[in-house]
Scaffold this motif. Structure first.
Motif, PDB file in Angstrom:
ATOM      1  N   TRP A  33       0.798  -1.221   0.000  1.00  0.00           N
ATOM      2  CA  TRP A  33       0.000   0.000   0.000  1.00  0.00           C
ATOM      3  C   TRP A  33       0.841   1.286   0.000  1.00  0.00           C
ATOM      4  CZ3 TRP A  33       0.111  -3.523   4.011  1.00  0.00           C
ATOM      5  CH2 TRP A  33       0.781  -3.130   5.153  1.00  0.00           C
ATOM      6  N   SER A  34       2.119   1.182   0.158  1.00  0.00           N
ATOM      7  CA  SER A  34       2.979   2.371   0.165  1.00  0.00           C
ATOM      8  C   SER A  34       3.604   2.592  -1.206  1.00  0.00           C
ATOM      9  CB  SER A  34       4.100   2.207   1.194  1.00  0.00           C
ATOM     10  OG  SER A  34       3.583   2.159   2.493  1.00  0.00           O
ATOM     11  N   GLY A  35       3.852   3.834  -1.491  1.00  0.00           N
ATOM     12  CA  GLY A  35       4.498   4.188  -2.746  1.00  0.00           C
ATOM     13  C   GLY A  35       5.991   4.356  -2.550  1.00  0.00           C
ATOM     14  N   VAL A  36       6.626   4.805  -3.590  1.00  0.00           N
ATOM     15  CA  VAL A  36       8.059   5.038  -3.580  1.00  0.00           C
ATOM     16  C   VAL A  36       8.288   6.531  -3.333  1.00  0.00           C
ATOM     17  CG1 VAL A  36      10.137   4.975  -5.009  1.00  0.00           C
ATOM     18  CG2 VAL A  36       8.473   3.131  -5.158  1.00  0.00           C
ATOM     19  N   ASP A  37       9.233   6.847  -2.458  1.00  0.00           N
ATOM     20  CA  ASP A  37       9.614   8.238  -2.201  1.00  0.00           C
ATOM     21  C   ASP A  37      10.932   8.500  -2.912  1.00  0.00           C
ATOM     22  OD1 ASP A  37       7.449   8.815  -0.475  1.00  0.00           O
ATOM     23  OD2 ASP A  37       8.504   7.830   1.175  1.00  0.00           O
ATOM     24  N   THR A  38      10.957   9.574  -3.717  1.00  0.00           N
ATOM     25  CA  THR A  38      12.166   9.939  -4.442  1.00  0.00           C
ATOM     26  C   THR A  38      12.582  11.339  -4.015  1.00  0.00           C
ATOM     27  OG1 THR A  38      11.433   8.631  -6.328  1.00  0.00           O
ATOM     28  CG2 THR A  38      13.176  10.230  -6.732  1.00  0.00           C
ATOM     29  N   SER A  39      13.853  11.519  -3.721  1.00  0.00           N
ATOM     30  CA  SER A  39      14.370  12.840  -3.372  1.00  0.00           C
ATOM     31  C   SER A  39      15.721  13.038  -4.036  1.00  0.00           C
ATOM     32  CB  SER A  39      14.486  12.991  -1.858  1.00  0.00           C
ATOM     33  OG  SER A  39      15.438  12.076  -1.341  1.00  0.00           O
ATOM     34  N   TYR A  40      16.079  14.298  -4.197  1.00  0.00           N
ATOM     35  CA  TYR A  40      17.347  14.657  -4.815  1.00  0.00           C
ATOM     36  C   TYR A  40      18.129  15.511  -3.831  1.00  0.00           C
ATOM     37  CZ  TYR A  40      15.131  13.181  -9.139  1.00  0.00           C
ATOM     38  OH  TYR A  40      14.502  12.454 -10.107  1.00  0.00           O
ATOM     39  N   SER A  41      19.436  15.431  -3.900  1.00  0.00           N
ATOM     40  CA  SER A  41      20.272  16.270  -3.040  1.00  0.00           C
ATOM     41  C   SER A  41      21.561  16.622  -3.763  1.00  0.00           C
ATOM     42  CB  SER A  41      20.582  15.563  -1.725  1.00  0.00           C
ATOM     43  OG  SER A  41      21.372  14.418  -1.952  1.00  0.00           O
ATOM     44  N   ILE A  42      22.155  17.713  -3.289  1.00  0.00           N
ATOM     45  CA  ILE A  42      23.445  18.146  -3.800  1.00  0.00           C
ATOM     46  C   ILE A  42      24.453  17.835  -2.707  1.00  0.00           C
ATOM     47  CG2 ILE A  42      24.797  20.089  -4.659  1.00  0.00           C
ATOM     48  CD1 ILE A  42      22.092  21.470  -5.297  1.00  0.00           C
ATOM     49  N   ASP A  43      25.304  16.861  -2.957  1.00  0.00           N
ATOM     50  CA  ASP A  43      26.289  16.433  -1.961  1.00  0.00           C
ATOM     51  C   ASP A  43      27.597  17.197  -2.165  1.00  0.00           C
ATOM     52  OD1 ASP A  43      24.394  14.700  -0.972  1.00  0.00           O
ATOM     53  OD2 ASP A  43      25.089  13.001  -2.168  1.00  0.00           O
ATOM     54  N   CYS A  44      27.517  18.522  -1.978  1.00  0.00           N
ATOM     55  CA  CYS A  44      28.666  19.414  -2.097  1.00  0.00           C
ATOM     56  C   CYS A  44      28.343  20.648  -1.256  1.00  0.00           C
ATOM     57  CB  CYS A  44      28.898  19.806  -3.554  1.00  0.00           C
ATOM     58  SG  CYS A  44      30.129  21.109  -3.787  1.00  0.00           S
ATOM     59  N   PRO A  45      29.177  20.981  -0.287  1.00  0.00           N
ATOM     60  CA  PRO A  45      28.860  22.125   0.573  1.00  0.00           C
ATOM     61  C   PRO A  45      28.748  23.450  -0.182  1.00  0.00           C
ATOM     62  CG  PRO A  45      30.911  21.041   1.292  1.00  0.00           C
ATOM     63  CD  PRO A  45      30.419  20.321   0.096  1.00  0.00           C
ATOM     64  N   THR A  46      29.601  23.667  -1.158  1.00  0.00           N
ATOM     65  CA  THR A  46      29.568  24.920  -1.913  1.00  0.00           C
ATOM     66  C   THR A  46      28.319  25.010  -2.773  1.00  0.00           C
ATOM     67  OG1 THR A  46      31.977  24.934  -1.990  1.00  0.00           O
ATOM     68  CG2 THR A  46      30.831  26.352  -3.566  1.00  0.00           C
ATOM     69  N   CYS A  47      28.075  23.989  -3.567  1.00  0.00           N
ATOM     70  CA  CYS A  47      26.935  24.011  -4.491  1.00  0.00           C
ATOM     71  C   CYS A  47      25.592  23.946  -3.761  1.00  0.00           C
ATOM     72  CB  CYS A  47      27.039  22.874  -5.504  1.00  0.00           C
ATOM     73  SG  CYS A  47      28.377  23.133  -6.691  1.00  0.00           S
ATOM     74  N   SER A  48      25.528  23.279  -2.615  1.00  0.00           N
ATOM     75  CA  SER A  48      24.248  23.203  -1.897  1.00  0.00           C
ATOM     76  C   SER A  48      23.859  24.578  -1.330  1.00  0.00           C
ATOM     77  CB  SER A  48      24.300  22.150  -0.795  1.00  0.00           C
ATOM     78  OG  SER A  48      25.252  22.496   0.186  1.00  0.00           O
ATOM     79  N   ARG A  49      24.831  25.482  -1.121  1.00  0.00           N
ATOM     80  CA  ARG A  49      24.514  26.851  -0.702  1.00  0.00           C
ATOM     81  C   ARG A  49      24.099  27.706  -1.899  1.00  0.00           C
ATOM     82  NH1 ARG A  49      29.089  26.057   2.380  1.00  0.00           N
ATOM     83  NH2 ARG A  49      30.369  27.236   0.909  1.00  0.00           N
ATOM     84  N   GLU A  50      24.706  27.464  -3.059  1.00  0.00           N
ATOM     85  CA  GLU A  50      24.468  28.298  -4.234  1.00  0.00           C
ATOM     86  C   GLU A  50      23.301  27.824  -5.099  1.00  0.00           C
ATOM     87  OE1 GLU A  50      28.161  28.418  -6.329  1.00  0.00           O
ATOM     88  OE2 GLU A  50      29.187  29.497  -4.716  1.00  0.00           O
ATOM     89  N   TRP A  51      22.974  26.551  -5.041  1.00  0.00           N
ATOM     90  CA  TRP A  51      21.937  25.968  -5.885  1.00  0.00           C
ATOM     91  C   TRP A  51      20.881  25.297  -5.017  1.00  0.00           C
ATOM     92  CZ3 TRP A  51      22.252  26.265 -11.265  1.00  0.00           C
ATOM     93  CH2 TRP A  51      23.474  26.712 -11.773  1.00  0.00           C
TER      94      TRP A  51
END
Length: 183
Positions: free
Chosen positions: A32-50
């Protein structure tokens, strides 16, 4: 009790090249459960800028102009809306209809409502009035004529022009936002 499984996929390098863009897929072991999809930026610099929005990278600094233009658009729209509500209230101040059906028919005749009769009845049941049921932006020709009768046509024209310019500025600023599709 159910358990979950998370799988991480590296989709490629981040914009600066020092990190990765990751896609995480979490699935449950129950039907009965679906799939959860998430995205992340694994870079400290880019995760602040993007930031990630709908499988796209968005440059945060490129959104500043759009955010201010969007706020200006909202302010112009609210000023115009408040002015039009004044015009509508003035127009309907002496209006008296024998039934709610007749009220709704008048709004439709003037082209001032999106509501069906059923929606209008619900609106009135919840304490709304004929004025709050109106949508004067729907018929700017009527609003212009009503403003002319009140000798406030110049103010009406100034507010509609300011609203139009603010919309155009926000639309243009939206095109300047830097986006990169995540593959």
């Amino acid at each position: 009790m159910s358990t979950s499984e998370t799988v991480t996929f590296n989709l490629g390098p981040c914009p600066c090249g020092d990190g990765q863009i990751a896609k995480r897929v979490t699935s449950q072991d129950n039907p009965w459960s679906g799939v959860d999809t998430s995205y992340s930026i694994d870079c400290p610099t880019c995760s602040r800028e993007w930031r990630i929005v709908h499988q796209s990278l968005v440059l945060r600094s490129s959104e500043a102009l759009f955010n201010s233009a969007s706020a200006a658009e909202s302010a112009a729209r609210n000023a115009l809306h408040n002015f039009l509500q004044f015009i509508v209230k003035n127009h309907f101040s002496d209006f008296s209809a024998p039934t709610k059906k007749a009220e709704h028919a008048e709004l439709e005749r003037l082209g001032l409502t999106y509501m069906s009769y059923r929606q209008y009845l619900e609106h009135r049941r919840k304490g709304g009035s004929i004025c709050t049921a109106s949508a004067p932006l729907r018929n700017l020709a009527w609003a212009r004529a009503a403003a002319r009768k009140l000798n406030v046509e110049r103010q009406f024209e100034a507010l509609t022009e300011a609203n139009s310019q603010a919309e155009q500025a926000a639309d243009h600023a939206r095109t300047l936002i830097v986006r990169k599709r995540i593959t």
